[in-house]
Design a protein around this motif. Structure first.
Motif, mmCIF file in Angstrom:
data_model
loop_
_atom_site.group_PDB
_atom_site.id
_atom_site.type_symbol
_atom_site.label_atom_id
_atom_site.label_comp_id
_atom_site.label_asym_id
_atom_site.label_seq_id
_atom_site.Cartn_x
_atom_site.Cartn_y
_atom_site.Cartn_z
ATOM 1 N N SER A 156 -2.094 10.833 10.231
ATOM 2 C CA SER A 156 -0.540 11.604 9.907
ATOM 3 C C SER A 156 0.000 10.331 8.720
ATOM 4 O O SER A 156 -0.118 8.940 9.265
ATOM 5 C CB SER A 156 -0.293 10.996 10.967
ATOM 6 O OG SER A 156 0.897 11.095 11.734
ATOM 7 N N ALA A 157 0.897 10.576 8.029
ATOM 8 C CA ALA A 157 1.556 9.836 6.548
ATOM 9 C C ALA A 157 2.346 9.591 7.396
ATOM 10 O O ALA A 157 2.254 8.083 7.035
ATOM 11 C CB ALA A 157 1.927 11.075 6.007
ATOM 12 N N ASP A 161 2.208 4.963 6.909
ATOM 13 C CA ASP A 161 3.694 4.557 6.210
ATOM 14 C C ASP A 161 4.000 3.343 7.355
ATOM 15 O O ASP A 161 4.425 2.333 7.056
ATOM 16 C CB ASP A 161 4.209 5.589 6.711
ATOM 17 C CG ASP A 161 4.344 6.395 5.321
ATOM 18 O OD1 ASP A 161 4.051 6.553 4.654
ATOM 19 O OD2 ASP A 161 5.351 7.155 5.452
ATOM 20 N N VAL A 162 3.736 3.432 8.564
ATOM 21 C CA VAL A 162 3.562 2.714 9.686
ATOM 22 C C VAL A 162 2.923 1.279 9.630
ATOM 23 O O VAL A 162 3.105 -0.441 9.331
ATOM 24 C CB VAL A 162 3.528 2.511 11.274
ATOM 25 C CG1 VAL A 162 3.479 1.503 12.063
ATOM 26 C CG2 VAL A 162 4.386 3.632 11.582
ATOM 27 N N ILE A 163 1.257 1.442 8.820
ATOM 28 C CA ILE A 163 0.605 0.452 8.428
ATOM 29 C C ILE A 163 1.216 -0.862 7.540
ATOM 30 O O ILE A 163 1.609 -1.829 7.112
ATOM 31 C CB ILE A 163 -0.682 0.705 8.033
ATOM 32 C CG1 ILE A 163 -1.504 1.842 9.369
ATOM 33 C CG2 ILE A 163 -1.423 0.133 7.851
ATOM 34 C CD1 ILE A 163 -1.643 0.559 10.813
ATOM 35 N N THR A 164 1.605 0.378 6.048
ATOM 36 C CA THR A 164 2.635 -0.202 5.238
ATOM 37 C C THR A 164 4.271 -0.981 4.966
ATOM 38 O O THR A 164 3.455 -1.734 4.878
ATOM 39 C CB THR A 164 2.283 1.151 3.884
ATOM 40 O OG1 THR A 164 1.177 1.881 4.026
ATOM 41 C CG2 THR A 164 3.151 0.732 2.980
ATOM 42 N N ALA A 165 4.504 -0.508 6.398
ATOM 43 C CA ALA A 165 5.472 -1.016 6.380
ATOM 44 C C ALA A 165 5.194 -2.875 7.048
ATOM 45 O O ALA A 165 6.396 -3.622 6.811
ATOM 46 C CB ALA A 165 6.529 -0.255 7.482
ATOM 47 N N TYR A 166 4.129 -2.758 8.008
ATOM 48 C CA TYR A 166 4.128 -3.864 8.291
ATOM 49 C C TYR A 166 3.168 -5.104 7.580
ATOM 50 O O TYR A 166 2.467 -6.209 7.697
ATOM 51 C CB TYR A 166 3.300 -3.961 9.581
ATOM 52 C CG TYR A 166 3.890 -3.330 10.768
ATOM 53 C CD1 TYR A 166 4.559 -4.342 11.477
ATOM 54 C CD2 TYR A 166 4.531 -2.585 11.256
ATOM 55 C CE1 TYR A 166 5.794 -4.154 12.474
ATOM 56 C CE2 TYR A 166 5.136 -2.133 12.135
ATOM 57 C CZ TYR A 166 6.238 -2.956 13.340
ATOM 58 O OH TYR A 166 6.575 -2.921 13.967
#
Length: 269
Positions: A156-157, A161-166
């Protein structure tokens, strides 16, 4: 009159009917090949082959050969899976290497085994089974690479994105999200690779030096002695080994990914 439609709708009924039709067609085709002496020819009757295959259960020669070939296939399968998964991880972490890695994968699927086998055999020592393991691994690399990449890219994109945001990078995305997403596709690829590893091991045994046991060795000796019944029986046994390998991976897939099979819902969802 009882309604037989629910019974006929079961998958095993169709499989059983298919087997019966194949056996009948096999018997019909074998009739012209029976020699005047009554001995089977190039295509022996199915019951002669079945008798030989069943007798193999108590024959130490067959059991030893099955053990050696199965072990070669298992090691080749494991090496092929490890190498292909490592290649897929490299593509995900370093996307610019995508084209290069895919070209390597295509080469492994296109290279003729009959040309590679003798070369690998010459590089090994007499009595070494490396050639069989190598060819088994070679057949597993491309399907596993494609299955793993498709699975990794199906993540899932939003979750990525959540991983990247953190503050996570590609390795964190791979470890926390993509590996889980890739499991169903990876299992599907492994189901294909399991029988192919058996094929690779058998082909590899044709090029072994100083080795006296293996299903490939038995095929060579049976062909040399013109024993058609034994050749066909060995083929049936090899098919059974490949089928068992496929079934084991399929069972593993149901245990690891019940949601993919629609049999259950994973915890937490």
């Amino acid at each position: 009159m009882p309604d037989l439609r629910p019974l006929l709708a079961k998958p095993w009924v169709g499989a059983l009917a298919g087997i019966v039709l194949i056996v009948i067609a096999w018997w019909i085709v074998s009739i012209p090949y029976v020699k005047p002496s009554g001995r089977p020819g190039a295509i022996p009757p199915p019951w002669d082959v079945a008798k030989e295959a069943i007798g193999a259960v108590h024959d130490q020669v067959y059991l030893t050969a099955v053990g050696h070939t199965s072990l070669e296939a298992m090691w080749g399968f494991l090496w092929g899976v490890v190498i292909s998964m490592a290649m897929a991880f490299v593509v995900v972490i370093v996307p610019r290497l995508d084209s290069f890695i895919m070209q390597l994968g295509v080469v492994t699927s296109c290279i003729p085994l009959t040309a590679v086998g003798p070369i690998v055999s010459l590089m090994g020592k007499a009595g070494d089974r490396t050639t069989a393991i190598f060819l088994a691994a070679l057949l597993c690399i491309f399907p596993t690479l494609i299955g793993c990449l498709v699975g990794l890219r199906s993540a899932s994109a939003t979750q990525l994105d959540v991983i990247t945001a953190y503050g996570g990078g590609r390795v964190s995305q791979l470890r926390k999200v993509q590996l889980i997403a890739a499991v169903p596709n990876l299992i599907a690829a492994l189901k294909v690779c399991a029988p192919m590893s058996v094929l690779g091991a058998i082909l590899g045994e044709y090029f072994l030096n100083g080795v006296e046991s293996g299903m490939g060795i038995l095929l060579i000796s049976s062909q040399a002695s013109n024993n058609s019944v034994r050749v066909w029986a060995i083929g049936i046994i090899c098919a059974v080994i490949a089928g068992i390998a496929y079934a084991l991976i399929a069972l593993l897939g149901k245990l690891l990914t019940p949601w993919a099979a629609g049999t259950d819902t994973p915890a937490g969802l």
